[in-house]
Design an enzyme around this catalytic site. Structure first.
Site, PDB file in Angstrom:
ATOM      1  N   ASP A  68      -5.679   4.480  -0.024  1.00 17.48           N
ATOM      2  CA  ASP A  68      -5.157   5.704   0.862  1.00 17.48           C
ATOM      3  C   ASP A  68      -3.511   5.385   1.102  1.00 17.48           C
ATOM      4  OD1 ASP A  68      -7.258   6.871   1.303  1.00 17.48           O
ATOM      5  OD2 ASP A  68      -7.191   7.252   3.352  1.00 17.48           O
ATOM      6  N   HIS A 213      -6.157   0.593   2.450  1.00 19.46           N
ATOM      7  CA  HIS A 213      -4.576   1.223   2.212  1.00 19.46           C
ATOM      8  C   HIS A 213      -3.786   0.221   1.400  1.00 19.46           C
ATOM      9  CE1 HIS A 213      -6.257   2.624   5.979  1.00 19.46           C
ATOM     10  NE2 HIS A 213      -5.715   4.046   5.584  1.00 19.46           N
TER      11      HIS A 213
END
Length: 257
Positions: A68, A213
């Protein structure tokens, strides 16, 4: 502390899972129906078939690696690792300050066979916006990605996993399915790569979706160990669409392992 770290540092919605729905207990969230990869495969249209040579996740031990909020300065190293390991991932890209700042990386992600998906424009909590606000957050990133890659994403991940009927309706309108996760390292809270690796390995399961992430310093160095260990455990890495195949993620629906 960055604005992104601050946002992600807030407590996410508490979840109570039943057989048919996931109830989010934090203010602004409502209950919603959730669908698994198995549900998607069972709901595949009559006659739908896997692409020749594709892994059959109904039989294999599949898991999807997702990232992400990138791309960032750490993404090239991640892409090098994925290429070396012959693993394809799904990237939920953040529009402002990421997609627009790193068009070459967005193009490389797509060119190397990864799934490009939408993580909104500026990481606003979608359940706190009206329909027009939700639409703007998603549409701006759709357009930015399409301008670079020539294709519009079909998947999105709402910030903090917060969604409701309004978000689902706008997502349906824009042709976007919502993808949640089953394993997270909470890597926004630590740069300890060994800890990030352990947290993911402890939560990994068949048909799982891993959330990481590629914007934090400790995350990318943890990826080789995650891949190596899960391969040793018999897992096959796939993108989210491959995980659902021959089913297809339906716009507006929420998919969560």
């Amino acid at each position: 502390m960055s604005w992104y770290t601050s946002v992600f540092g807030k407590r996410a919605c508490a979840a109570v899972v039943t057989a048919t729905s996931l109830t989010l207990m934090l203010g602004g969230c409502t209950s919603y129906d959730r669908y698994s990869a198995e549900d998607a495969r069972k709901d595949a249209k009559e006659g739908a078939a896997l692409t020749p040579g594709a892994v059959d996740c109904a039989k294999a031990r599949c898991i999807a690696l997702t990232f992400d909020a990138g791309p960032s300065a750490y993404t090239p190293q991640l892409l090098d690792t994925l290429k070396k390991e012959k693993v394809h991932a799904t990237f939920f890209l953040l529009g402002r300050d990421h997609v627009v700042e790193h068009p070459d990386l967005v193009r490389r992600i797509a060119d190397e066979g990864h799934e490009v998906a939408n993580h909104t424009w500026s990481h606003k909590i979608l359940t706190e916006l009206d329909a027009d606000g939700v639409r703007e957050e998603l549409t701006r990133t759709q357009e930015a990605v399409e301008k670079i890659t020539g294709h519009r994403p079909t998947l999105m991940r709402p910030p903090q996993g917060r969604t409701d009927d309004r978000v689902s309706e706008v997502s349906r309108e824009l042709g976007l399915a919502q993808i949640m996760w089953s394993a997270t390292a909470k890597d926004y809270s630590t740069n300890d790569s060994a800890l990030i690796e352990k947290r993911i390995l402890d939560q990994a399961d068949k048909d799982g979706i891993i959330l990481l992430h590629d914007i934090y310093r400790g995350t990318v160095p943890a990826v080789p160990g995650i891949i190596e260990t899960l391969k040793e455990r018999g897992y096959t890495f796939v993108t989210v669409p491959e995980l659902l195949a021959p089913g297809v993620a339906e716009p507006g629906k929420v998919y969560k392992p």
